[in-house]
Every structure is written in structure tokens, then in C-alpha cells.
Design an enzyme around this catalytic site. Structure first.
Site, mmCIF file in Angstrom:
data_model
loop_
_atom_site.group_PDB
_atom_site.id
_atom_site.type_symbol
_atom_site.label_atom_id
_atom_site.label_comp_id
_atom_site.label_asym_id
_atom_site.label_seq_id
_atom_site.Cartn_x
_atom_site.Cartn_y
_atom_site.Cartn_z
ATOM 1 C CB SER A 281 -15.604 -43.011 -20.841
ATOM 2 O OG SER A 281 -15.534 -44.419 -21.026
ATOM 3 C CG ASP A 282 -20.838 -43.491 -25.150
ATOM 4 O OD1 ASP A 282 -21.022 -44.718 -24.998
ATOM 5 O OD2 ASP A 282 -21.644 -42.764 -25.741
ATOM 6 C CD1 TRP A 283 -17.000 -49.305 -27.168
ATOM 7 C CD2 TRP A 283 -18.420 -50.423 -25.852
ATOM 8 N NE1 TRP A 283 -16.726 -50.638 -27.303
ATOM 9 C CE2 TRP A 283 -17.591 -51.357 -26.507
ATOM 10 C CE3 TRP A 283 -19.388 -50.891 -24.972
ATOM 11 C CZ2 TRP A 283 -17.701 -52.740 -26.316
ATOM 12 C CZ3 TRP A 283 -19.508 -52.269 -24.786
ATOM 13 C CH2 TRP A 283 -18.669 -53.174 -25.438
#
Length: 741
Positions: A281-283
Site C-alpha cells: 500500500s502507499d503510506w
């Protein structure tokens, strides 16, 4: 855990690792998986930012160390350097199964040696140079204990207001695909596991470059035909190039957060494309489903993300806190957990971390690699190749070496930090950065250089104008260093107004009014609007943010030691109202055929439809002539090819490189097609008077597109072949016909 139980597990793990060399990686992964509890499996899906783990005592440090020792962390980001990665890996080795950590970092355009920002480097159209700089970045990062970079960003982006346009390859799917391949192969080297290679991560999957209004973290909305035609091809190229990982994106796509999109992550990436790596996932993008209004809480978000195919959770803690209960409740199948864990373990085996968790953390290798001066020479060459000559009135460039005095004016003339741009691993380490001023001083010629800042990058003060004008009056020529600051592009750097900020254009006008010739160096990480400078400067170089060797590379180009060959990978608008503007526009039902007659045409009444500087545009200190176009056939069928040949000659007085560009227009199709689509390019260096026969082979694939039903094929009909030095400078044309079966 009592001592006897720990010793039994240790005995079980030890032969597992030693015998593993004789087994296939899949067998080894399965062997490890069978030893894992559900909680340990979920730990492999959990990624933390580890900035504080090696720092002073804190509650967060204590908690993360405890999680490391209990096997609750599979990866860490924001940890770099052999000392820290070794220390943290040692803590992970105290866990029950001693599964090694992955260390990731945003190595976007260099590690210690900083190369041009990706959009700038894309202007080189030099795939070998791009691959080389990615490999040097990987070599330095790997020597410093890292296994993984969150790059390349392969988002197609056509809105320069979006700050992250800096990280990609611009507006075109074909060029973006070729650069994606070069960067993936550069980062990953010959194979994963080599000590000069790290895992690449293609991001952001998908359509993040189409964020509405050019605003970061915003929604994207488009037809699936547009998604497949424009935004997915660079990602498919990254898969085909062997990208080890993918990162999903912050945006929603047609109302669904990308992190929760089964269509993107499972249907397309893992099933249709057979992607064997893992998705991170992105942050906190899993947690952000809640404020999106798509998930009611973190537990709901974790369920949706795991079912959709998001394998590793970066920083939200949603998986760690909720997945075990979701499995027990029957809402998430443990088989999905197993698939995600196996994907991650497979990469750890490929990197050789099970054999030696510390193999990337060798202090002597770190010192040797980071001290390699050859990296600076590569950075200088890449920077010079990225510079784009936009204007050169009366051949004011290259500079006359007999100038007695040159004034360097502008807030970026002596800046070092800005030369690095955004997304830099060591943003405050500017000791080796070469400013424009430094690069000119390094030439040690007879010319005297004087400097005046004139004004700040932003702000309203004109107090320094008088000193700048006085400096210009003393000089034979002015080098005007202007643009945005290095931290004005990148993540969370969207701008509603992309004009050159502050009072800089007013300063330019005051300097230009002295009557002295002015060479403008325009710097930025995105297309900027600078109409006054473009109109009035004698020469304009767009120099992006070029990295560690910026000043030396700029000096090389200014003095003609390097003949500029850069071409724009993205269109530069004339005004904000044109955005988004790109070269591959559609004819529309009411096309503009005569700019003087726009009545009831698809046109602005107060602005041209055309970009100020078009995609593919860039001048040289020499000139090139295109002639003698030939095609081996004008009619062909799907199982045949058309070979296009033409003559390219250097008709000027200096050696130079030309990026010849092939465009195609499918004139009539079941879905309206753009009037130009880039389908090939070659970068060719010629000496004065030298000629070369250039060849392109056109096959069915180059003519194919996704129709309304997402069928990918070429339809019979006429195709116009166009060849030239930019999208708005077509020199050769030929119509060919694809016949039906």
C-alpha cells in the site's frame, strides 16, 4: 517461550536454511509458511517507518523493537545505512522463526549521488543513460543496507499542477513504458540477489497521474478504455520488465479506492498480467479508506484491502490489528493471507536474505561504493543530456569564450540545495552539490563572473533589483537563473498557479531592459509558465533539477562542450486555462483548421489551443535534415510489417544528437483516435555533414488500440505515418493501408 521450545524451533529452522539451497524457492517458501502461526503470517504483511528505532529511547522505539522480536514486522522503510540496517535486522533475528526484514526507501532519483529528477531525466530520451543512473542508485542503496526502492513512478501525467509530475516520465504512454522498462532493469540489475541490485516498485497503481484538478490525493475518473489505453501501459511494461513489487495509489478510480480495487490488483495485475511479486500500500492508504467514506473503520478497510489484493500494509496498522480477527470471523480467508505472505517470502529468498540476513549490510562495501567518483561523471553526463534548449536567437549559445564579463543574476544562481529537487535521501547534504555559479567558476577561463541575487524565489521584495541591474550593465552577457524552488514539486506540492513565482519575471524585465543579451536558465520539476522570458530572452534552457552535478552540466551546455539534445517529455502550456494540454489531441467534430477562423470551432476565444512548447520539442546547436522517405509497401495485412526508411543528416557545423520520433494516426476507427500517437523513437548522434539511414518497422502491435469493448487489435484502414524532431515539427509523411483479412 520456554528454553526447550525455543531450541526445538531453532533446530528446525537451521537445517531449513542450509538445505534450502538445493530446493526451489517455492518449496522453500512453503516450508517456512508451514511453520508460521497466523499472527506471524500477518506480521510479514506489516511495514513500519523505522526512523526512531535506532534513535534515542522512546515509547515508539520500545514498541517497535518488541514487535521486531516477536515477528510482527515484515519490512521497514526510512532506515538506511549499514549500521542501522544491521542493528535492526539483528533485532528481527531474535524472533521465533528468524525471518529477515526487508528495508525499503524512496530512492527516487539517486541515493548519495543525485541524478536529475525523473521528469527531467526523461527529457534525455536516452534509455541507456536512464538505466545506468537507476543502476548506480541501486548500487549505492544496496551497499547501504537497502533491499528495495519505491520507484519508478510510472504514472502518465498531463496536469503540471500536480506536484508528483516530477517523479514520472511525462504525458505519453509509449515513452513512459520505455522509460519504465529502463528504470526497472536499472534498479534490479542482472537479477535480484546481486549486491548491486534492489527491488523496484512500480507506482502508483493506478491512474494517480489523472488526479482531478492536479491535486494530490484526489479522485480520478475515466472510462476503462482510457484507463487501458493511456494509464496502464507503463505498468504492464514494468511487469514485463520483471518489477518485483507494485504500490497501489492514494486516489479513487471511478469511486473505488485503488487500495480496495479488486479489478486493478487481482483481475488485472495478478490474474491477467500474471504478476508474481507483491503489492504494498502507499503510506496509510488502507486507513485512508475511512475518510474517503468507503470503509466504516480500520477493520472494514483491512478486510477490503486484503480481499482486493493489497499484500503489505505500509504504516496504517490496519492489518496487524484486525486481520487475525477477520480470519477467525470468516470474513477473510486464510488462503488470501497465505498468498500474500508467500509473495513476500519469495522476494526475501530471491534476495538471499534467508542465507544471510546481513549480506547487504557490509561496512567496507558501503565505504567503497559511496566513494566511487565514477558516479559523479555519470551524473554529470545524465544531467547534460536532460537539458532542453527551448530558444536560441541569433545563436547566442554556445557562449563566446572571449566574453570578458558575465553577470549571473537570479535567486537560483548560487543555490545548491535547490539543484537536488525533491525526494532526496539526504536533502541537507549539499557539500558536493555543484551550483550554477560553481560550475562556471570550475571552468577556470579568462571570463570574469559577477553575481547578483536580485530577489528571492518567492515574495514581493524588489530591493535587490538595483544591484542586479548594475551588475547587468557591467557585463557583456547575463545568465539569468530563475524558476521554482526545489521543494515546490513532489508529493503534496500541487500548485494552482504554475507561473514562475514571486518577482522573478519582473526582475528579468528590468535586467533585459539594460539591452544586454540574456540567457535564461529556467529550473523546475514541472512545466512552468514563463511567457515574458520565453518571448524576450535571447536564449532559454530548461534545466529541471539536475542533481549533484547540476552546475557542471549546465556549464558544459552553455559553453558547447555538450550539445543539448533534450526533448520535452511533456507539453508546456501557455496559460493555466489550457491545462491539461497534451500533444495527442483528438480532431473533434469541429476542428480548428485555421487559427484565424475559430468561429464555432473547438477553440478558446482568448488563447491558442497549442502548447507553448510541444511534447518532443528541443533545439540543438546544430541542425538536422530529414529526407528521402521510403516505405517497402503501402498496403499490408496483419501478419505483415511495413519498413519505413529515411535519411537523417547533420546539416550544421557541430556534432549533435537528434531524437527522431515516429508518430501514427489511425484516420478512421471504431473509437475516435488521437491525431498523433508516439510509436517509436531513436536517438542518433551525427558529426557535421554526416548522414544516416534510419529505419522503423511498423507491425500490428503499433497500430492496435483498445476498442469500446476493451478488445485490443488493429482495425483495417488508413494510417498516416509521421516522422520528425518533435510532435509539432513533422518533416515526413506517408499514408499506408492495413487491409482486412
Amino acid at each position: 517461550m520456554n528454553c526447550l521450545k525455543f531450541c526445538c524451533i531453532a533446530l528446525l529452522c537451521t537445517p531449513l536454511i542450509s538445505l534450502a539451497q538445493k530446493r526451489s524457492i517455492d518449496q522453500r517458501v512453503d516450508s517456512v509458511l508451514k511453520l508460521m502461526t497466523l499472527e506471524e503470517k500477518i506480521g510479514q504483511l506489516n511495514q513500519y517507518s523505522g526512523r526512531e528505532v535506532t534513535g534515542p529511547a522512546s515509547d515508539k522505539k520500545t514498541n517497535q523493537l518488541n514487535d521486531l522480536k516477536t515477528g510482527w514486522i515484515g519490512s521497514m522503510l526510512n532506515v538506511k545505512g549499514v549500521k542501522d540496517t544491521r542493528e535492526i535486522q539483528a533485532a528481527a533475528m531474535q524472533s521465533r522463526l528468524k525471518i529477515p526484514l526487508l528495508f525499503g526507501q524512496d530512492v527516487i532519483h539517486g541515493y548519495q549521488t543525485v541524478f536529475p529528477v525523473p521528469l527531467g531525466e526523461s527529457a534525455s530520451w536516452d534509455l541507456e543513460a536512464i538505466r545506468t543512473t537507476a543502476h548506480i542508485a541501486a548500487k549505492e542503496a544496496a551497499a547501504s543496507g537497502l533491499h528495495w526502492t519505491f520507484a519508478p513512478m510510472v504514472d502518465v501525467a498531463r496536469d503540471p499542477r500536480w506536484g508528483r509530475v516530477m517523479e514520472g516520465a511525462g504525458e505519453d504512454a509509449y515513452l513512459g513504458s520505455q522509460i519504465a522498462i529502463a528504470r526497472v532493469k536499472g534498479f534490479q540489475g542482472e537479477e535480484l540477489g546481486k549486491l548491486d541490485a534492489i527491488m523496484a516498485c512500480a507506482k502508483h497503481f493506478a491512474a494517480y497521474g489523472a488526479a482531478l484538478a492536479g491535486r494530490d490525493y484526489n479522485a480520478a475518473d475515466m472510462s476503462r478504455q482510457q484507463l487501458w489505453e493511456t494509464y496502464l501501459p507503463p505498468f504492464k511494461a514494468a511487469v514485463d520488465a520483471g518489477a518485483a513489487t507494485f504500490m497501489n495509489s492514494f486516489n479513487t478510480l471511478n469511486g473505488i479506492p485503488a487500495t480496495a480495487s479488486t479489478y486493478l490488483q487481482r483481475d488485472i495485475l495478478k490474474d491477467a498480467w500474471k504478476f508474481g511479486g507483491f503489492v504494498v500500500s502507499d503510506w496509510n492508504s488502507i486507513g485512508e479508506m475511512v475518510p474517503w467514506g468507503y470503509a466504516k473503520d480500520a477493520k472494514d478497510a483491512a478486510q477490503r484491502a486484503m480481499i482486493a489484493g493489497s499484500d503489505m500494509d505500509m504504516e496504517s496498522n490496519a492489518y496487524r490489528r484486525n486481520l487475525a480477527q477477520l480470519v477467525k470471523d470468516g470474513k477473510v480467508s486464510e488462503a488470501l493471507i497465505d498468498d500474500a505472505v508467500k509473495r513476500i517470502l519469495r522476494k526475501k529468498f530471491e534476495l538471499g536474505l534467508f542465507e544471510d540476513p546481513y549480506r547487504f549490510s557490509d561496512l567496507q562495501r558501503e565505504k567503497e561504493v559511496l566513494a566511487d567518483k565514477k558516479h559523479l561523471a555519470i551524473a554529470r553526463d545524465a544531467a547534460a543530456k536532460s537539458i532542453v534548449l527551448l530558444k536560441n536567437t541569433k545563436a547566442v549559445l554556445p557562449l563566446n569564450r572571449n566574453y570578458k564579463t558575465i553577470a549571473v543574476i537570479g535567486p537560483l544562481g548560487k543555490s545548491k540545495k535547490d539543484m537536488l529537487g525533491n525526494w532526496v535521501v539526504f536533502p541537507n547534504d549539499t557539500a558536493t552539490v555543484v551550483s550554477v555559479w560553481d560550475g562556471l567558476q570550475n571552468r577556470k577561463g579568462q571570463t570574469k563572473f559577477i553575481y547578483a541575487k536580485g530577489c528571492d524565489i518567492t515574495g514581493t521584495s524588489t530591493a535587490g533589483f538595483a544591484q542586479a541591474v548594475a551588475a547587468a550593465k557591467q557585463a557583456d552577457l547575463v545568465i539569468f537563473a530563475t524558476g521554482e524552488s526545489g521543494d515546490m514539486t513532489g508529493e503534496a506540492r500541487s500548485r494552482a498557479d504554475i507561473h514562475i513565482p514571486g518577482k522573478q519575471e519582473e526582475l528579468f524585465k528590468a535586467v533585459k531592459a539594460t539591452g544586454k543579451p540574456v540567457v535564461a536558465l529556467v529550473m523546475g520539476g514541472r512545466p512552468l509558465i514563463f511567457d515574458a522570458i520565453a518571448d524576450e530572452a535571447d536564449a532559454v534552457l530548461f534545466t529541471w533539477w539536475l542533481g549533484t552535478e547540476a552546475g557542471n552540466a549546465i556549464s558544459d551546455v552553455l559553453y558547447g562542450d555538450h550539445n543539448p539534445s533534450g526533448k520535452l517529455p511533456i507539453s508546456f502550456p501557455r496559460s493555466i486555462g489550457q491545462i491539461p494540454v497534451s500533444y495527442n489531441a483528438y480532431s473533434t467534430g469541429r476542428p480548428v483548421k485555421d487559427p484565424k477562423n475559430i468561429h464555432y470551432r473547438s477553440a478558446y476565444i482568448d488563447e491558442s489551443n497549442l502548447a507553448r512548447f510541444a511534447f518532443g520539442y528541443g533545439l540543438s546547436y546544430t541542425t538536422f535534415n530529414y529526407s528521402a522517405l521510403e516505405v517497402d509497401k503501402t498496403q499490408f495485412r496483419k501478419n505483415e510489417t511495413v519498413t519505413v526508411r529515411f535519411n537523417l543528416s547533420n546539416s550544421g557545423k557541430s556534432a549533435g544528437a537528434e531524437v527522431v520520433q515516429l508518430y501514427i494516426w489511425d484516420k478512421v476507427a471504431s473509437v475516435a483516435r488521437p491525431m498523433k500517437e508516439l510509436k517509436g523513437f531513436q536517438k542518433i548522434t551525427l558529426n557535421p555533414g554526416e548522414s544516416k539511414t534510419v529505419q522503423f518497422v511498423i507491425d500490428k502491435t503499433l497500430l492496435s488500440f483498445y476498442d469500446a469493448d476493451l478488445k485490443y487489435d488493429a482495425e483495417p484502414g488508413e494510417f498516416e505515418i509521421m516522422i520528425g524532431g518533435s510532435s509539432d515539427s513533422i518533416q515526413l509523411r506517408q499514408v499506408v493501408e492495413l487491409k482486412g483479412e
